[in-house]
Structures are given as structure tokens and as C-alpha cells.
Design an enzyme around this catalytic site. Structure first.
Site, short mmCIF file in Angstrom:
data_model
loop_
_atom_site.label_atom_id
_atom_site.label_comp_id
_atom_site.label_asym_id
_atom_site.label_seq_id
_atom_site.Cartn_x
_atom_site.Cartn_y
_atom_site.Cartn_z
N CYS A 1 0.85 -1.19 0.00
CA CYS A 1 0.00 0.00 0.00
C CYS A 1 0.88 1.24 0.00
O CYS A 1 0.62 2.22 -0.71
CB CYS A 1 -0.91 0.02 1.23
SG CYS A 1 -2.06 -1.35 1.36
N CYS B 1 -19.66 14.68 28.50
CA CYS B 1 -18.61 15.68 28.22
C CYS B 1 -18.62 16.00 26.73
O CYS B 1 -18.53 17.16 26.32
CB CYS B 1 -17.23 15.16 28.62
SG CYS B 1 -17.02 14.83 30.37
N ASP C 1 36.94 20.02 13.46
CA ASP C 1 37.41 21.40 13.56
C ASP C 1 37.96 21.62 14.97
O ASP C 1 37.44 21.06 15.94
CB ASP C 1 36.26 22.35 13.29
CG ASP C 1 36.67 23.80 13.43
OD1 ASP C 1 37.65 24.19 12.78
OD2 ASP C 1 36.02 24.53 14.19
#
Length: 892
Positions: free
Chosen positions: A109, A184, A579
Site C-alpha cells: 500500500c 462531556c 574542527d
């Protein structure tokens, strides 16, 4: 020689590394005179010898390098651009977006969606993460928009929506926190329904979500969210967590339903309490299961076949249809079919696969748990200071420039700068550091961090999607949505997997029934078992689940991986370039040695040096002054300060002429410093900077300073070397000084006297030697080198996570995280390989067993329903193995 020049529009490039990769792939072709690749114009200009090469071979090289050639590629190169192109000629920057997907059942899919979207005009790249159910897409906004992509996904038979989006088109979906019961939900629906412009409201208590349709000219998201808050609940933009919980809940409910109807079939079949009617009762139960809990497999198969693809649903639908269909024919003696029925096979198949889907949904939720926890850290409310009064508002309403009050124990709602107050702030959620950081006026603060002690007044500098937390979440989401190169193997297998399995199932039936003379039902069940035991899902979940867990482990440790490919490729590192300033060293000087002249005390030398240097802003001068302050010395004031460019300074101290500077300043002023030649040579050889101090023409001594190494730098280098990596320092220092620092750290090599702009060439030089190179820098001065490196590692603080350079960001700025990140990448790759191995082994072993290869020798037959159960557990085992990676967090 006939030379042809063509320009090919190229899709799939996202950075300079892509440009370099494609350029090199074209240049190695025999017959290519030159190849110029442009990221901005997304095209490749190639000049080649027509006698040795043709356009098709050039396009094939581009595809082999991992990119795509647009269909509308012109045949000839365009005329050179004018020196001052018109605005219309300027390239349009591509846009990236992440879409949430629903309806996928297996890796095939995901491939269908990926191919469908990638084929849209204007799409640069598309990548689907099956485990996270997300589509990461890069596209040209001048040619298409998000709604076009959403419609395309819907046309393919799936559902999609943009993360955190909604409202502009009059539709909004959101999560709700605080609901406890159905009433609710009714309260919220009533409150929202009363808003002017509201068309429809749907509140789902089971999933803790809400969906509304409204008139965008009269309502917006803020007004809707405010109404939910007025009702006493908390609206949340992200539905991810709620949706995942809802998905697992839906799968569980379907499992219970299917099991309740399927489990009675087998004992009824054995006992036959209702005589001949028992068969009809079993048929009724199986029919209900087949066309309710099993209907999803038919829908998925139809979507897949409609898009000329084949996914797992096709196999399951064929298996359950064969078992159920034959049983119906046999029960009613239709078309001459009679004999044994096996309704339990189709019903139990559906139940067992539903069981696997429930386990898979739960496991996939745990894989992305770290990101959900991070999102939950955001503050829901903010205390705005308006006209001297505190006003509580939703955090989403805070704008840049607003003043926000943060009391002790509260979360900082937005990124900002402290305007007033002092406090200790717990930033562990961003940096991983457990020690609270002291904040005062002028200090930056990060949203979602916890204010521990004092009251702070904060000026908002970044809100919403611009906050550090939002950027971290976006980075991790992009990494989890990205596709690692190793996943291409699984994708390639998935493309032909289902047709191959169908072929094996047919061959199994023909072999048993036609060649070996087995009974029809025996051969039939064997074929069904082959169909349902095969599992492309395990292949699809193998890589993304490991990537999700690996990136989550890194996130918890302050190591952000910007792409999935980084987690895989970091294991290939051979050389690590570091560095010096700000990476291996602290980036600030400190006094290391004091060498006073005979008869001069160290405190006196430091006092005079600090007095002179106090008039300068040079880093060395500030370090000398800081050392004096730390030692409790109070340098006297000086007068008549004269800066001598590049050499030092001259001033008057307590009526005497004082010099502070280099050896050249002493020579210029006629000061004899020969007495310090030996210690000066030794200190300079250690890479230290020297400041000579003289008074009234007489030398007082030498102050040595150095950019001090980070506490864990040497240990990190030792650990990197233990991983088999070559470590090299890049610095602009003199070779002797650089070699001294390299010796202290135990580095394998050093590149000295390198100008900031030349670091990129150093990286390129190691790459040309055939090395896979990692570059570690601060993400600002080292940006070109970080971009050039195969793996760029940016050292940054919590407020610097937005760096565009670097593939990995070390949020804490801890040099030790370089080695930890590499180890985590290697461990993640091991998990990916384990997952793929077991996914392949499962199918290689399981399919032959289901086909009956063990029956002649051992009499072992795998029933179709148990084959379905084995298929379900294969996906779960892959996800569970990925989750075991969480245990590795303790070893970082």
C-alpha cells in the site's frame, strides 16, 4: 567528434550532496566531456560524444544514481542566462510537507501511494513510511498544492491529511483532553454548535477527538479552540496520539467481536448439538464475521487491484473467500460440490489476523512514543502581561514581542529572552542535561523547559512552528518519514511478492491434487495456507520501525538525526575530520603559564599584565584580565594607551611605561627578552600564545595562553579510534602548534594552517582518496565543509537546532556525542539487518511449510487459520525487535 549538449530536469535532489553524487555519476560515463548539475534549477547540463554515448544512457545513469528524469526534459540546452535575469526567471523553491495517512494495510500500500504521488507533475520526491503512516513529499508550489496531493491519495483509495493543519478550508480535526464520559462530548458539541458559522460538529468520546465543518469567513481555529476551553476542556492541534490510541482501540474491538462469533464454531462443529441445523448455525456465524470484521480485507484488496497493485489484503481476501465460498457451496450442495465444510477456517483466519493487527497497532504506537512525549511537553497555557496585568490565555495565542510571566514550577510557553528576574531553568527536555541552567536578564529561554526557582518575565521571540521544540519535532518527523537506502531492497521484493505468492499457491494446489493425487480439500487447504502465511508487512516494517526507535533514542540523548539515511550511512564512516576551535577546544583562551623574571612575583606579573590588557578587547587580553579577577587581583588604572597593530599595546601605569605584546613589540621597543628564550620556545612548541610584559625597558616576564581543550576531547578521540576510525584535526594554527595539540589528543593526523574557506577542499581531498568522510564543526563557520562531507555533524546548543548544515545535530554541544551518535547509527543498522533477515527467513521457511513440504516425511500440516496467526506474529516480531533498541539508550 560530434558533441551533443542536453539539459535534463532532475527530480529527487535535496542538497549539495545530491548534486555532488549526480555530478560524479555523470562524469564517470565514457564519452561525457562535462556535466554541470544545478540544485536551484533542478537540472543537469551534459556535454557528451554522440559516437560513444546517447541520451538514454545518460538518463539511465541519473536513475542509477537514485534520481529521476522529468518527462518534460528539453532536447537541447537553453541559451545562456543573461547577466541580470528577470524575476520571472528565478527558480521557485520547492516546498516540503508531511501528510498523515490512513487505510494502509501493508508495505505494498505504501508503495502504491509513493509511486502515485511521485508521478504527479511538480512532485520532486515522495517517500512513505509505512510504520509511521506518513508521507513526506517535496513539490513545486508553483505547479501544485497540498489539496492536490490529498486528492491524489484519495483517488488511490487511501486517506490523508496534513500534520497540524486544518481550518483554512472550513474543516478542522483536533484532539481533546479532559473528557470523562459521553456527556462531556455532548457539552462540547453544544458549545461548538452555538457558534455563528458552525455547520457541523462531531465529538468522538472513544477517540478523544473532534471534527468540525464551518464557514472560514466567520470562524477560525482560535475561536473554535476558545469555545472548547470555555466548555472546560483542552483542545490539541495534534491528533497523532489520539488517533493511534483510537486505531488500537478499534482493532481491539473488532478482535473481540470476531472472536466472540468465531470461537463457538469449532466446538459446535465437533459436538453438533443441533443436528443438521448446526451446520447452518455455523454458516450464519461465519457469514457475520466474513462480512463485518472481514470486510476491511475486501476493501483493501479492491483499492489495491484498482491501482493495478497487489497487497496483503489481496492474499487474505483470496484465502478467506476460498475457505468460506467452498464451505457455502458444500453446505448447500451447489454446482455439484459436496462433502466437508470448514467455516471455522475463514472465521478463525479473520480473528487471528485481527489479533495481529491489534498487536501491530500497539507496537507501532510504542515505536513513536518518544516523539509523542516531546509534543506533550508543550505548555497549554501562558500568562500574558498586558498593561501591567496578568492574563491567562492559550499558549497558541502568544505572539512575537509579547511579555509572558513564568512563575516557579511552570513551563516556559514559548522561546524568548528574559527581560526581568532570575531563576534556574531545567532544560533537560532539550539538551539532556539534568543540571538546571541559571537565567537572568538577557538570557535566552526555550519553550517547554521548566522554570524551577524564581519568577521570570520573558519576551517572546519565537512562537508556534518557529520554536526550538517545534523544529526538533519537525526534524525527527522528517527523519522518521525518510527512507533509508537499505529499504530499497525490501521495496523491490514487495513489488513482486504478492503475485509470486499467488503463483506458489496455485502451484501447491496443482502439485498436491494433480500430481500427488491428494484429496481436493487437502490440496485446497494447503493453497489457502500459502496465501495467508505470506507476509509483505514484515518487510515493510523492518527498516522504518528501527529508524523510528533509533531516532527516538538519539532524541532522548540530545542527538538529532535529520534523515533516515544518516542512521544507516554513519556506519560507513572511515575518516572523521574535527574542527579545532569550538569543537575540540572551548573557543576561549585562558592563562596556562606565568614565567616572571628574577625577583618578580607571579601575582605582580599578572597584576601589571591585567592592568595593561584591560584597555584592549582582544581575546588574549580578556583572558589575562579574567585570570586576574579569578585570583582576586585588582588591576590599577592605566593611561596613555597606544595600540600597536598586530603587536600589542603601550600604556602608562603608575607613572611608568609598560609594554604588553608579542616578541616583535619587544624588539621594536629595544627590550631584551633573551632570558625567556628557552621557556618561550617550549611554550610555543605546545601551541600556546605568548604575551611579553616589560616596564621601563626591563622585561618582567611572559604570560602563556591557550585555547583550552574540552574536558572530554581526548576521551572522545580515543573512543573514535577504538571504533576503527581515522581522526584528523583541521585548524588554522601553525603546523608546530597544531601538532602539539594533536599529540595531546592522540589524533591520527592534522591539517594545519587551513583558512576557513579552504576546509571544504580538505574534506573533498579525503573523499577523492576514496574515504567516506565525516566532518564535525560548529555548524556556522564550518557550513560548507559540513555540507560537503558525507556525514556532517554540527555541534550546537539547544537554541541552535535550526541549523541547516549538518546531517546530525548534537544539541548538548558535548563532543562525546560524536562517538555516541556513530555507535547508535551502527546499532540501528544492525537492527535493520536483523529485521530484514528474519522477515526474509520467515517467508522463505513459512511458505514451503504451508505448502506441505514437511508432510511426506513428518506428517506436518499447517492449518490455514494457524498460518494466518503466524503471519500476524511475523509483523509483531519485527516491531518488537526494533523496540529492543530502546535498551541501548543506557549504553550511550
Amino acid at each position: 567528434m560530434s558533441v551533443e549538449q542536453i539539459v535534463l530536469p532532475v527530480q529527487g535532489m535535496s542538497c549539495q550532496k545530491c548534486v555532488r553524487k549526480l555530478t560524479e555519476a555523470l562524469q564517470v560515463l565514457g564519452g561525457v566531456e562535462s556535466a554541470e548539475v544545478s540544485l536551484e534549477q533542478r537540472q543537469a547540463l551534459v556535454r557528451f560524444d554522440q559516437a560513444r554515448l546517447d541520451r538514454a544512457q545518460v538518463e539511465a545513469a541519473i536513475v542509477a544514481a537514485g534520481f529521476r528524469v522529468a518527462e518534460d526534459a528539453p532536447d537541447e540546452a537553453p541559451a545562456p542566462p543573461s547577466p541580470k535575469p528577470t524575476p520571472a526567471a528565478s527558480p521557485v523553491a520547492s516546498r516540503r510537507a508531511t501528510l498523515l495517512l490512513k487505510g494502509m494495510t501493508c508495505a505494498n500500500c505504501a508503495n502504491t501511494i509513493e509511486k502515485g504521488v511521485a508521478g504527479m507533475p511538480g512532485v520532486v520526491s515522495a517517500s512513505v513510511n509505512f510504520a509511521a503512516e506518513k508521507l513526506a513529499v517535496e513539490f513545486d508550489p508553483a505547479r501544485l498544492q497540498i489539496p492536490d496531493i490529498l486528492h491524489k491519495v484519495e483517488d488511490l483509495g487511501y486517506r490523508a491529511r496534513q500534520t497540524g493543519a486544518g481550518g483554512s478550508d472550513g474543516k478542522l480535526s483536533f484532539a481533546i483532553r479532559g473528557m470523562h464520559c459521553a456527556s462531556c462530548a455532548g457539552t462540547i458539541e453544544k458549545k461548538l454548535g452555538a457558534l455563528e458559522g458552525m455547520r457541523s460538529v462531531r465529538i468522538n468520546f472513544a477517540e478523544d477527538t473532534g471534527s468540525v465543518e464551518f464557514d472560514p469567513r466567520r470562524l477560525d481555529r482560535e475561536a473554535i479552540f476558545q469555545a472548547v476551553e470555555d466548555a472546560g476542556y483542552t483542545p490539541l492541534v495534534s491528533r497523532d496520539a489520539a488517533e493511534e490510541a483510537g486505531e488500537a482501540r478499534i482493532q481491539r474491538n473488532w478482535l473481540i467481536f470476531a472472536a466472540a462469533l468465531s470461537l463457538p464454531i469449532m466446538p459446535l462443529m465437533w459436538t453438533g448439538p443441533f443436528g443438521a441445523a448446526t451446520g447452518y448455525l455455523n454458516a450464519l456465524l461465519a457469514t457475520i464475521v466474513q462480512f463485518s470484521a472481514g470486510l476491511t480485507f475486501y476493501r483493501g484488496a479492491w483499492k489495491s487491484l484498482k491501482n493495478r497493485a497487489a497487497n496483503m489484503d489481496v492474499l487474505v481476501a483470496m484465502g478467506i473467500s476460498a475457505a468460506y465460498g467452498y464451505s457455502v457451496l458444500a453446505l448447500f450442495h451447489l454446482f455439484g460440490v459436496g462433502g466437508e465444510v470448514f467455516f471455522e477456517t475463514s472465521a478463525m483466519l479473520i480473528t487471528f489476523i485481527r489479533f495481529g493487527k491489534w498487536l501491530e497497532a500497539r507496537a507501532k504506537g510504542k515505536a513513536s512514543q518518544a516523539l509523542k512525549k516531546l509534543l506533550q511537553l508543550q505548555a497549554d497555557r501562558a500568562l500574558l502581561l498586558v498593561d501591567g496585568k496578568e492574563q491567562e490565555v492559550p499558549a497558541s495565542r502568544v505572539q512575537v514581542g509579547d511579555l509572558v510571566v513564568v512563575r516557579p514550577g511552570e513551563k516556559v510557553p514559548v522561546d524568548g529572552e528574559v527581560v526581568e528576574g532570575e531563576s534556574a531553568v531545567d532544560e533537560s527536555m532539550v539538551t539532556g542535561e539534568s543540571v538546571p541552567v541559571d537565567k537572568e536578564s538577557g538570557s535566552p529561554v526555550t519553550g517547554a523547559t521548566l522554570n524551577r526557582t524564581g519568577r521570570l518575565l520573558v519576551k517572546a521571540t519565537r512562537v508556534g512552528e518557529e520554536t526550538v521544540l517545534a523544529q526538533i519535532v519537525r526534524m525527527v518527523e522528517e527523519a522518521q518519514g525518510d527512507k533509508a537506502p537499505i529499504q530499497r531492497l525490501a521495496d523491490a521484493v514487495s513489488n513482486w511478492f504478492v503475485p509470486a505468492v499467488v503463483g506458489v499457491a496455485l502451484l501447491t494446489f496443482v502439485a498436491w491434487y494433480g500430481m500427488f493425487g491428494a484429496e481436493f480439500l487437502f490440496a485446497f487447504k494447503m493453497a489457502i495456507a500459502v496465501l495467508v502465511i505470506a507476509c509483505p508487512c514484515a518487510l515493510g516494517l523492518a527498516t522504518p520501525t528501527a529508524i523510528m526507535v533509533g531516532s527516538a533514542v538519539g532524541l532522548s540523548a540530545g542527538i538529532l538525526f535529520k534523515r533516515a539515511s544518516v542512521l544507516e550511512n554513519i556506519s560507513r564512516l572511515q575518516v572523521v575530520l574535527l574542527d579545532k576551535t569550538g569543537t575540540l577546544t572551548r573557543g576561549e583562551f585562558s592563562v596556562t603559564d606565568l614565567h616572571p623574571a628574577s625577583g618578580v612575583a607571579e601575582d605582580e606579573l599578572l597584576r601589571i599584565a591585567a592592568a595593561a590588557e584591560a584597555a584592549s578587547s582582544h581575546p588574549l587580553a580578556r583572558a589575562v584580565v579574567r585570570r586576574a579577577e579569578e585570583d582576586g587581583l585588582a588591576p590599577p588604572a592605566v593611561s596613555g594607551v597606544e595600540e600597536v597593530g598586530g603587536h600589542g599595546l603601550i600604556c602608562t601605569l603608575e607613572g611608568e611605561r609598560v609594554l604588553a605584546g608579542s616578541h616583535r613589540l619587544m624588539e621594536r621597543e629595544g627590550v631584551d627578552v633573551a632570558a625567556f628564550a628557552a621557556p618561550a620556545e617550549q611554550l610555543a612548541g605546545q601551541g600556546k600564545s605568548l604575551v611579553y610584559i616589560a616596564r621601563e625597558g626591563a622585561p618582567l616576564g611572559v604570560v602563556a595562553l591557550a585555547d583550552t581543550l574540552k574536558e572530554n576531547a581526548a576521551d572522545t578521540i580515543e573512543r573514535l579510534r577504538a571504533l576503527g576510525l581515522k581522526t584528523v584535526m583541521i585548524t588554522g594554527d601553525r603546523r608546530a602548534a597544531a601538532a602539539a595539540v594533536a599529540g595531546q589528543l592522540g589524533l591520527d593526523g592534522v591539517e594545519a594552517e587551513v583558512l576557513p574557506g579552504d576546509k571544504l577542499e580538505v574534506v573533498r581531498g579525503y573523499q577523492q582518496q576514496g574515504h567516506f568522510v565525516g566532518m564535525v564543526g560548529d555548524g556556522i563557520n564550518d557550513a560548507p565543509a559540513l555540507a560537503q562531507a558525507d556525514i556532517g555533524i554540527a555541534i550546537g546548543s539547544g537554541t541552535d537546532v535550526a541549523k541547516e548544515t549538518g546531517d546530525i545535530i548534537l544539541v548538548k554541544g558535548d563532543i562525546r556525542d560524536v562517538e555516541r551518535g556513530i555507535r547508535l547509527g551502527r546499532k540501528t543498522l544492525v537492527k535493520i539487518k536483523q529485521n530484514l533477515f528474519w522477515a526474509f527467513v520467515y517467508n522463505v521457511v513459512g511458505i514451503p511449510v504451508a505448502a506441505g513440504v514437511l508432510f511426506p516425511a513428518f506428517g506436518i500440516v499447517l492449518k490455514p487459520e494457524f498460518a494466518g496467526l503466524a503471519m500476524a506474529f511475523s509483523s509483531v516480531s519485527v516491531v518488537t525487535n526494533s523496540l529492543l533498541l530502546k535498551r541501548y539508550a543506557r549504553r550511550l
